[in-house]
Design an enzyme around this catalytic site. Structure first.
Site, short mmCIF file in Angstrom:
data_model
loop_
_atom_site.label_atom_id
_atom_site.label_comp_id
_atom_site.label_asym_id
_atom_site.label_seq_id
_atom_site.Cartn_x
_atom_site.Cartn_y
_atom_site.Cartn_z
N THR A 39 0.85 -1.19 0.00
CA THR A 39 0.00 0.00 0.00
C THR A 39 0.88 1.24 0.00
OG1 THR A 39 -0.09 -0.01 2.42
CG2 THR A 39 -1.94 -1.06 1.25
N ASN A 41 1.43 4.68 1.16
CA ASN A 41 0.88 5.49 2.25
C ASN A 41 0.90 6.96 1.85
OD1 ASN A 41 1.38 2.88 3.35
ND2 ASN A 41 1.33 3.78 5.41
N GLU A 117 -3.93 4.60 3.18
CA GLU A 117 -3.07 3.74 2.35
C GLU A 117 -3.80 3.33 1.09
OE1 GLU A 117 -1.77 0.25 4.44
OE2 GLU A 117 -2.25 1.15 6.36
P1 ADP Z 1 5.00 0.87 3.65
O1 ADP Z 1 4.57 0.38 4.98
O2 ADP Z 1 6.29 1.61 3.68
O3 ADP Z 1 3.90 1.60 2.95
P2 ADP Z 1 4.40 -1.44 1.98
O4 ADP Z 1 4.87 -2.84 2.25
O5 ADP Z 1 2.95 -1.13 2.18
O6 ADP Z 1 5.31 -0.48 2.82
O7 ADP Z 1 4.85 -1.14 0.49
C1 ADP Z 1 4.52 0.06 -0.05
C2 ADP Z 1 5.28 0.47 -1.28
O8 ADP Z 1 5.23 -0.55 -2.29
C3 ADP Z 1 4.59 1.67 -1.89
O9 ADP Z 1 5.01 2.88 -1.28
C4 ADP Z 1 5.00 1.58 -3.33
O10 ADP Z 1 6.24 2.25 -3.51
C5 ADP Z 1 5.21 0.07 -3.57
N1 ADP Z 1 4.16 -0.60 -4.35
C6 ADP Z 1 4.41 -1.62 -5.23
N2 ADP Z 1 3.28 -2.07 -5.80
C7 ADP Z 1 2.26 -1.33 -5.27
C8 ADP Z 1 0.83 -1.33 -5.49
N3 ADP Z 1 0.24 -2.17 -6.34
N4 ADP Z 1 0.09 -0.43 -4.80
C9 ADP Z 1 0.68 0.42 -3.92
N5 ADP Z 1 2.01 0.46 -3.67
C10 ADP Z 1 2.81 -0.41 -4.34
N1 RBF Z 2 -6.46 -3.51 8.23
C1 RBF Z 2 -7.26 -3.93 9.24
O1 RBF Z 2 -6.80 -4.05 10.36
N2 RBF Z 2 -8.59 -4.19 9.03
C2 RBF Z 2 -9.17 -4.08 7.82
O2 RBF Z 2 -10.38 -4.33 7.70
C3 RBF Z 2 -8.36 -3.67 6.71
N3 RBF Z 2 -8.86 -3.59 5.47
C4 RBF Z 2 -8.06 -3.19 4.43
C5 RBF Z 2 -8.59 -3.11 3.14
C6 RBF Z 2 -7.80 -2.70 2.08
C7 RBF Z 2 -8.39 -2.63 0.70
C8 RBF Z 2 -6.43 -2.39 2.29
C9 RBF Z 2 -5.55 -1.97 1.15
C10 RBF Z 2 -5.89 -2.48 3.56
C11 RBF Z 2 -6.70 -2.87 4.64
N4 RBF Z 2 -6.18 -2.97 5.93
C12 RBF Z 2 -6.98 -3.38 6.98
C13 RBF Z 2 -4.86 -2.40 6.24
C14 RBF Z 2 -3.73 -3.39 6.31
O3 RBF Z 2 -3.67 -3.90 7.61
C15 RBF Z 2 -2.47 -2.55 5.98
O4 RBF Z 2 -2.52 -2.19 4.63
C16 RBF Z 2 -1.20 -3.26 6.29
O5 RBF Z 2 -1.06 -3.42 7.67
C17 RBF Z 2 0.02 -2.50 5.77
O6 RBF Z 2 0.09 -1.22 6.26
MG MG Z 3 1.92 0.77 3.00
#
Ligand code: ADP
Ligand code: RBF
Ligand code: MG
Length: 180
Positions: A39, A41, A117
């Protein structure tokens, strides 16, 4: 609590569309490593802050930012490379991409801070920290839920992705691709 049924309006209705415009910042690094669902952020702006915590769908657009690559230490202790989106391919920038967004406290992880996110529904070969992301939130899917297993959370996120793909393919939602 089981997930409530998602009711999708035929038209985009107030308060949507809700716009955001942010650079992509670091989170805790759990999205990719623990869930396999990265995701991007983003900063919570006034519009996003007015929405209830929960899960949403919409369009987003990535733009490269002219900045030299650098290394940033994330809160989980890992160092990540900020490439500002400069590795993104032509079909990954400057056009609408479908997304799901989570706004809130991630109850499964019990976060203390509210985050927003974006999971972009596209397979990227690498990160794009520091890139600019603009977006339009077009509707609500469900509240944030707690889960007893990680697998149940992943399953629900995949259901959210399927719902978003189905809704965004409808004409009244497709139209917003050109406004993002
Ligand atoms: P963080 O906790 O630092 O956000 P994540 O494990 O959620 O780490 O990874 C996020 C990063 O992955 C994003 O900031 C982006 O650079 C990259 N990324 C790769 N593919 C995707 C995607 N499909 N959607 C969103 N972010 C993506
Ligand atoms: N986290 C939760 O704790 N509960 C949820 O219901 C939940 N739903 C999510 C739905 C979507 C579409 C996405 C992208 C994330 C969701 N998350 C939820 C957040 C998830 O825990 C988080 O993306 C990871 O911990 C990475 O930051
Ligand atoms: Mg993230």
């Amino acid at each position: 609590m089981p997930r409530p049924e998602t009711v999708v309006p035929d038209q985009v209705a107030a308060p949507y569309p809700v716009a955001f415009d942010s650079s992509i910042v670091c989170g805790f690094g759990r999205g990719s490593s623990e869930l396999g669902i990265p995701t991007a952020n983003v900063n919570l702006n006034d519009g996003l802050n007015q929405l209830d915590v929960g899960i949403y769908y919409g369009w987003c657009r990535l733009t490269k930012v002219d900045h030299p690559e650098c290394q940033v230490k994330r809160d989980d202790g890992n160092t990540v490379s900020f490439n500002y989106g400069n590795d993104l391919a032509a079909d990954e920038v400057d056009q609408a991409l479908p997304m799901v967004m989570s706004i809130g406290y991630n109850p499964y992880y019990n976060n203390q801070e509210k985050t927003a996110e974006v999971h972009i529904i596209h397979k990227f070969p690498h990160n794009f920290y520091g890139a600019r992301i603009q977006g339009l939130v077009l509707g609500y899917i469900r509240p944030e839920l707690d889960y007893t297993t990680k697998e149940a959370l992943i399953k629900d996120i995949n259901t959210d992705i399927t719902i978003a793909q189905e809704v965004l393919a409808r004409e009244p939602y497709l139209e917003y691709r050109t406004s993002v």
